[in-house]
Design a protein around this motif. Structure first.
Motif, PDB file in Angstrom:
ATOM      1  N   GLY A  45     -50.330  36.987 -37.316  1.00  0.00           N
ATOM      2  CA  GLY A  45     -50.554  37.366 -38.701  1.00  0.00           C
ATOM      3  C   GLY A  45     -50.172  38.781 -39.057  1.00  0.00           C
ATOM      4  N   ALA A  46     -49.287  39.384 -38.287  1.00  0.00           N
ATOM      5  CA  ALA A  46     -48.899  40.773 -38.539  1.00  0.00           C
ATOM      6  C   ALA A  46     -47.599  40.866 -39.329  1.00  0.00           C
ATOM      7  CB  ALA A  46     -48.769  41.525 -37.226  1.00  0.00           C
ATOM      8  N   ILE A  47     -47.331  39.878 -40.180  1.00  0.00           N
ATOM      9  CA  ILE A  47     -46.053  39.842 -40.899  1.00  0.00           C
ATOM     10  C   ILE A  47     -45.894  41.071 -41.791  1.00  0.00           C
ATOM     11  CG2 ILE A  47     -44.675  38.549 -42.570  1.00  0.00           C
ATOM     12  CD1 ILE A  47     -45.950  36.011 -41.550  1.00  0.00           C
ATOM     13  N   ILE A  48     -46.934  41.384 -42.560  1.00  0.00           N
ATOM     14  CA  ILE A  48     -46.839  42.498 -43.505  1.00  0.00           C
ATOM     15  C   ILE A  48     -46.690  43.823 -42.753  1.00  0.00           C
ATOM     16  CG2 ILE A  48     -48.029  43.752 -45.334  1.00  0.00           C
ATOM     17  CD1 ILE A  48     -49.330  41.164 -46.166  1.00  0.00           C
ATOM     18  N   ILE A  49     -47.498  44.021 -41.711  1.00  0.00           N
ATOM     19  CA  ILE A  49     -47.421  45.262 -40.953  1.00  0.00           C
ATOM     20  C   ILE A  49     -46.062  45.402 -40.281  1.00  0.00           C
ATOM     21  CG2 ILE A  49     -48.412  46.550 -39.033  1.00  0.00           C
ATOM     22  CD1 ILE A  49     -50.109  46.543 -41.531  1.00  0.00           C
ATOM     23  N   GLU A  50     -45.530  44.316 -39.752  1.00  0.00           N
ATOM     24  CA  GLU A  50     -44.216  44.382 -39.113  1.00  0.00           C
ATOM     25  C   GLU A  50     -43.128  44.728 -40.120  1.00  0.00           C
ATOM     26  OE1 GLU A  50     -44.992  41.221 -35.451  1.00  0.00           O
ATOM     27  OE2 GLU A  50     -43.519  40.774 -37.004  1.00  0.00           O
ATOM     28  N   ASN A  51     -43.285  44.288 -41.360  1.00  0.00           N
ATOM     29  CA  ASN A  51     -42.309  44.651 -42.381  1.00  0.00           C
ATOM     30  C   ASN A  51     -42.491  46.091 -42.852  1.00  0.00           C
ATOM     31  OD1 ASN A  51     -40.492  42.268 -43.540  1.00  0.00           O
ATOM     32  ND2 ASN A  51     -42.419  41.365 -42.899  1.00  0.00           N
ATOM     33  N   VAL A  52     -43.737  46.577 -42.893  1.00  0.00           N
ATOM     34  CA  VAL A  52     -43.970  47.967 -43.290  1.00  0.00           C
ATOM     35  C   VAL A  52     -43.334  48.926 -42.286  1.00  0.00           C
ATOM     36  CG1 VAL A  52     -45.743  49.736 -43.603  1.00  0.00           C
ATOM     37  CG2 VAL A  52     -46.052  47.475 -44.618  1.00  0.00           C
ATOM     38  N   PHE A  53     -43.459  48.603 -41.003  1.00  0.00           N
ATOM     39  CA  PHE A  53     -42.954  49.494 -39.954  1.00  0.00           C
ATOM     40  C   PHE A  53     -41.609  49.045 -39.387  1.00  0.00           C
ATOM     41  CE2 PHE A  53     -47.507  50.387 -39.950  1.00  0.00           C
ATOM     42  CZ  PHE A  53     -47.531  51.766 -39.891  1.00  0.00           C
ATOM     43  N   PHE A  54     -40.984  48.041 -40.001  1.00  0.00           N
ATOM     44  CA  PHE A  54     -39.658  47.565 -39.569  1.00  0.00           C
ATOM     45  C   PHE A  54     -39.657  47.176 -38.089  1.00  0.00           C
ATOM     46  CE2 PHE A  54     -39.029  50.728 -42.942  1.00  0.00           C
ATOM     47  CZ  PHE A  54     -38.440  49.929 -43.916  1.00  0.00           C
ATOM     48  N   LEU A  55     -40.663  46.412 -37.695  1.00  0.00           N
ATOM     49  CA  LEU A  55     -40.776  45.969 -36.306  1.00  0.00           C
ATOM     50  C   LEU A  55     -40.181  44.574 -36.159  1.00  0.00           C
ATOM     51  CD1 LEU A  55     -44.414  47.110 -35.459  1.00  0.00           C
ATOM     52  CD2 LEU A  55     -42.282  48.248 -34.851  1.00  0.00           C
ATOM     53  N   PRO A  56     -39.290  44.362 -35.215  1.00  0.00           N
ATOM     54  CA  PRO A  56     -38.674  43.036 -35.032  1.00  0.00           C
ATOM     55  C   PRO A  56     -39.577  42.116 -34.215  1.00  0.00           C
ATOM     56  CG  PRO A  56     -37.713  44.597 -33.490  1.00  0.00           C
ATOM     57  CD  PRO A  56     -38.689  45.384 -34.330  1.00  0.00           C
ATOM     58  N   GLY A  57     -40.691  41.676 -34.820  1.00  0.00           N
ATOM     59  CA  GLY A  57     -41.648  40.835 -34.123  1.00  0.00           C
ATOM     60  C   GLY A  57     -41.573  39.385 -34.556  1.00  0.00           C
ATOM     61  N   LEU A  79     -39.847  37.362 -37.801  1.00  0.00           N
ATOM     62  CA  LEU A  79     -38.909  36.277 -37.521  1.00  0.00           C
ATOM     63  C   LEU A  79     -39.266  35.030 -38.325  1.00  0.00           C
ATOM     64  CD1 LEU A  79     -36.542  35.160 -35.858  1.00  0.00           C
ATOM     65  CD2 LEU A  79     -38.184  34.544 -34.078  1.00  0.00           C
ATOM     66  N   ILE A  80     -40.552  34.708 -38.408  1.00  0.00           N
ATOM     67  CA  ILE A  80     -40.974  33.555 -39.209  1.00  0.00           C
ATOM     68  C   ILE A  80     -40.653  33.781 -40.673  1.00  0.00           C
ATOM     69  CG2 ILE A  80     -42.990  32.251 -40.000  1.00  0.00           C
ATOM     70  CD1 ILE A  80     -44.228  32.649 -37.298  1.00  0.00           C
ATOM     71  N   PHE A  81     -40.921  34.982 -41.159  1.00  0.00           N
ATOM     72  CA  PHE A  81     -40.625  35.301 -42.560  1.00  0.00           C
ATOM     73  C   PHE A  81     -39.133  35.140 -42.857  1.00  0.00           C
ATOM     74  CE2 PHE A  81     -39.464  38.455 -45.814  1.00  0.00           C
ATOM     75  CZ  PHE A  81     -40.263  38.027 -46.863  1.00  0.00           C
ATOM     76  N   GLN A  82     -38.283  35.639 -41.983  1.00  0.00           N
ATOM     77  CA  GLN A  82     -36.847  35.505 -42.175  1.00  0.00           C
ATOM     78  C   GLN A  82     -36.415  34.048 -42.081  1.00  0.00           C
ATOM     79  OE1 GLN A  82     -35.527  38.124 -39.080  1.00  0.00           O
ATOM     80  NE2 GLN A  82     -35.529  39.951 -40.388  1.00  0.00           N
ATOM     81  N   GLY A  83     -37.027  33.282 -41.159  1.00  0.00           N
ATOM     82  CA  GLY A  83     -36.685  31.876 -41.037  1.00  0.00           C
ATOM     83  C   GLY A  83     -37.057  31.083 -42.274  1.00  0.00           C
TER      84      GLY A  83
END
Length: 315
Positions: free
Chosen positions: A253-265, A269-273
């Motif tokens: 559930g870290a989609i938002i945080i990964e997008n805030v910090f530009f982390l390729p997690g 990946l699910i969001f892009q898919g």
């Protein structure tokens, strides 16, 4: 203990089967043709049919489900529609970001919540207890993405102690990557620590009201001895549940945080898919995360049995 573990393993297997059926049905039921989406609105029907055949979309649903499950059991998650590379490679590359981030955030939240919850329970009704409960309520209410942006403004832009985003890669060294994951982990750990501290306080207070605690106090044990020798172990059962759920949430559930910090997690990946209608990536990664959640719950059940012997004896 062995019988308890076997029964939980059977439950784990049945849960995975049901989850795979639900995920496959939901993903395959999404309207639209992935092949037509990839080639565009004005694509030639022959080219769309050829791409469908190449992607394995022409078979029956049962055959495609069995192929998907069999491939996952072999470690073959399929080929990404968008990236044209094996999904397993995409997952492996991003798992080494999401898994350390989830473990880092869980370690921070646990290290904060345990002493804070115990102090609040030991000082029940005092100003310390009220201050801790107010702080935890604030930690739950503050959105983690807003807190993440505050961390970037203070520690990355003003103090220049951490980077504002990105992930260098583990081949660049451990320390530089730990620094890159620190601010995201703190942003994720704040609400989780607040929840865990409140659960810890409530569980300890409930345990302290039991008869055996009063008996221990009547025999001469101090309140501190009663808490650490008798109450803490029994109070850990609901806390273990929250820890297991938190790790699953932090991993998926870290989609938002990964997008805030530009982390390729994995979350990104699910969001892009989803945005690219890459159904193979979505269903494979979601199934992998479901497997992680169910496995964590299985380990939590084993931890229950280790903490509470009554569960090992129950048929």
């Amino acid at each position: 203990m062995l019988r308890f573990a076997i029964s939980r393993l059977v439950s784990l297997g049945l849960s995975l089967i049901v989850a795979s059926l639900v995920i496959f049905a939901v993903i395959e039921g999404v309207p639209g043709d992935p092949a037509a989406f990839m080639l565009g609105l004005n694509a030639d029907p022959a080219a769309v049919a050829a791409l469908r055949e190449e992607l394995g979309l022409g078979g029956s649903l049962p055959a495609r489900y069995l192929d998907w499950i069999g491939g996952m059991l072999r470690g073959d998650f399929g080929i990404s529609y968008t990236y044209r590379v094996p999904v397993a490679d995409l997952v492996a590359a991003r798992l080494w970001v999401s898994l350390p981030l989830a473990a880092y955030a869980l370690a921070l939240s646990t290290a904060i919540a345990f002493p804070v919850g115990l102090i609040a329970a030991a000082r029940r009704g005092t100003a310390v207890d009220a201050g801790i409960m107010g702080a935890t309520q604030l930690g739950i209410a503050v959105p983690n993405f807003w807190f993440a942006m505050l961390l970037v403004l203070v520690f990355a832009i003003q103090l220049r102690l951490f980077s504002a985003g990105g992930f260098p890669g583990w081949d660049e060294g451990i320390w530089i990557n730990v620094k890159a994951l620190t601010l995201p982990a703190v942003a994720l750990a704040l609400p989780q620590a607040s929840i865990l501290a409140r659960v810890m306080r409530s569980s300890v207070l409930e345990t302290l009201g039991q008869d055996y605690i009063r008996t221990a106090r009547a025999k001469g044990l101090t309140r501190r001895q009663a808490v650490f020798r008798h109450a803490l172990r029994n109070a850990m059962i609901p806390v273990l549940t929250i820890i297991g759920l938190q790790f699953s949430f932090l991993l998926a559930g870290a989609i938002i945080i990964e997008n805030v910090f530009f982390l390729p997690g994995l979350g990104r990946l699910i969001f892009q898919g989803i945005t690219q209608r890459d159904l193979v990536v979505v269903e494979s990664v979601v199934m992998l995360l479901v497997f992680a959640v169910i496995t964590v719950n299985f380990l939590v059940d084993l931890a229950y049995a280790a903490v509470d012997p009554r569960l090992r004896r129950r048929r």
